[in-house]
Write a protein that holds these residues in place. Structure first.
Motif, PDB file in Angstrom:
ATOM      1  N   ASN A 143      10.352   6.921  -3.008  1.00  0.00           N
ATOM      2  CA  ASN A 143      10.600   8.361  -2.926  1.00  0.00           C
ATOM      3  C   ASN A 143       9.435   9.185  -3.469  1.00  0.00           C
ATOM      4  O   ASN A 143       9.335  10.374  -3.176  1.00  0.00           O
ATOM      5  CB  ASN A 143      11.889   8.732  -3.659  1.00  0.00           C
ATOM      6  CG  ASN A 143      13.124   8.373  -2.865  1.00  0.00           C
ATOM      7  OD1 ASN A 143      13.081   8.240  -1.649  1.00  0.00           O
ATOM      8  ND2 ASN A 143      14.238   8.202  -3.560  1.00  0.00           N
ATOM      9  N   THR A 144       8.544   8.571  -4.250  1.00  0.00           N
ATOM     10  CA  THR A 144       7.393   9.296  -4.796  1.00  0.00           C
ATOM     11  C   THR A 144       6.204   9.293  -3.839  1.00  0.00           C
ATOM     12  O   THR A 144       5.212   9.975  -4.090  1.00  0.00           O
ATOM     13  CB  THR A 144       6.932   8.688  -6.139  1.00  0.00           C
ATOM     14  OG1 THR A 144       6.370   7.393  -5.914  1.00  0.00           O
ATOM     15  CG2 THR A 144       8.065   8.611  -7.143  1.00  0.00           C
ATOM     16  N   ILE A 145       6.286   8.534  -2.751  1.00  0.00           N
ATOM     17  CA  ILE A 145       5.155   8.364  -1.834  1.00  0.00           C
ATOM     18  C   ILE A 145       5.166   9.439  -0.751  1.00  0.00           C
ATOM     19  O   ILE A 145       6.182   9.668  -0.099  1.00  0.00           O
ATOM     20  CB  ILE A 145       5.195   6.963  -1.179  1.00  0.00           C
ATOM     21  CG1 ILE A 145       5.186   5.850  -2.237  1.00  0.00           C
ATOM     22  CG2 ILE A 145       4.051   6.779  -0.190  1.00  0.00           C
ATOM     23  CD1 ILE A 145       3.960   5.814  -3.115  1.00  0.00           C
ATOM     24  N   ASP A 146       4.021  10.074  -0.567  1.00  0.00           N
ATOM     25  CA  ASP A 146       3.833  11.042   0.514  1.00  0.00           C
ATOM     26  C   ASP A 146       3.484  10.254   1.776  1.00  0.00           C
ATOM     27  O   ASP A 146       2.434   9.604   1.818  1.00  0.00           O
ATOM     28  CB  ASP A 146       2.703  12.001   0.143  1.00  0.00           C
ATOM     29  CG  ASP A 146       2.363  12.998   1.248  1.00  0.00           C
ATOM     30  OD1 ASP A 146       2.863  12.855   2.387  1.00  0.00           O
ATOM     31  OD2 ASP A 146       1.584  13.919   0.959  1.00  0.00           O
ATOM     32  N   PRO A 147       4.335  10.278   2.816  1.00  0.00           N
ATOM     33  CA  PRO A 147       4.093   9.463   4.011  1.00  0.00           C
ATOM     34  C   PRO A 147       2.753   9.754   4.690  1.00  0.00           C
ATOM     35  O   PRO A 147       2.073   8.836   5.141  1.00  0.00           O
ATOM     36  CB  PRO A 147       5.254   9.805   4.944  1.00  0.00           C
ATOM     37  CG  PRO A 147       6.298  10.398   4.076  1.00  0.00           C
ATOM     38  CD  PRO A 147       5.600  11.016   2.913  1.00  0.00           C
TER      39      PRO A 147
END
Length: 131
Positions: free
Chosen positions: A87-91
Motif C-alpha cells: 500500500n506504500t508503493i506508488d504504481p
C-alpha cells in the motif's frame, strides 16, 4: 486517566527457552504457561536497554508487571505486513523504476522480475531505515 504508561517501562526479564517452550519471568514472576505465543527481542547497543515484545493469547485479567523495556503486542500476519508494505508503493513510480533498471533483461516475465527485484530493494531499504 489510565494506569498504563505511555512508554514501555524497565522491568527485570528472564527467558528460559527450549524448542517449543519458553518460561518467561517478568520481575521474577513466572507468566502462566501458554500465555505467551512468541516473543521478539531487539537490542541496539548504543540505544540502552533491549526491547522485549511478548505476543500473548490475551486472556481476561492478565497483568504484566514486571531490566528490559517490555512492550506487549499482537503480531501481524505475514499477509497483513505484505499488504501494508504494498500500500506504500506508488504504481507509476514502481513501473518506471522497474523498466529503467540496468539489469532489465527482456523476455518472458522480465517486467515482473524487474518489479519484484525493485520491491525487494524497497523492502530492504525500509528495514534498514532508508528510502
Amino acid at each position: 486517566m489510565t494506569d498504563q504508561p505511555t512508554e514501555p517501562q524497565a522491568h527485570g526479564l528472564r527467558i528460559n527457552a527450549q524448542p517449543g517452550h519458553a518460561d518467561i519471568r517478568i520481575d521474577n514472576e513466572l507468566l502462566p504457561p501458554g500465555t505467551v505465543t512468541g516473543y521478539t527481542l531487539q537490542h541496539d547497543i548504543a540505544g540502552g536497554l533491549p526491547l522485549a515484545v511478548l505476543h500473548t493469547r490475551q486472556p481476561d485479567g492478565l497483568v504484566f508487571e514486571g531490566l528490559a523495556r517490555v512492550a506487549v503486542g499482537v503480531a501481524k500476519s505475514p499477509a497483513a505486513l505484505i499488504i501494508e508494505f504494498l500500500n506504500t508503493i506508488d504504481p507509476e513510480h514502481l513501473d518506471q523504476q522497474a523498466l529503467n533498471r540496468s539489469d532489465y533483461g527482456g523476455g518472458p516475465g522480465a517486467t515482473a522480475r524487474a518489479m519484484l527485484t525493485t520491491l525487494k530493494e524497497h523492502a530492504r531499504a525500509l528495514e534498514g531505515g532508508t528510502r
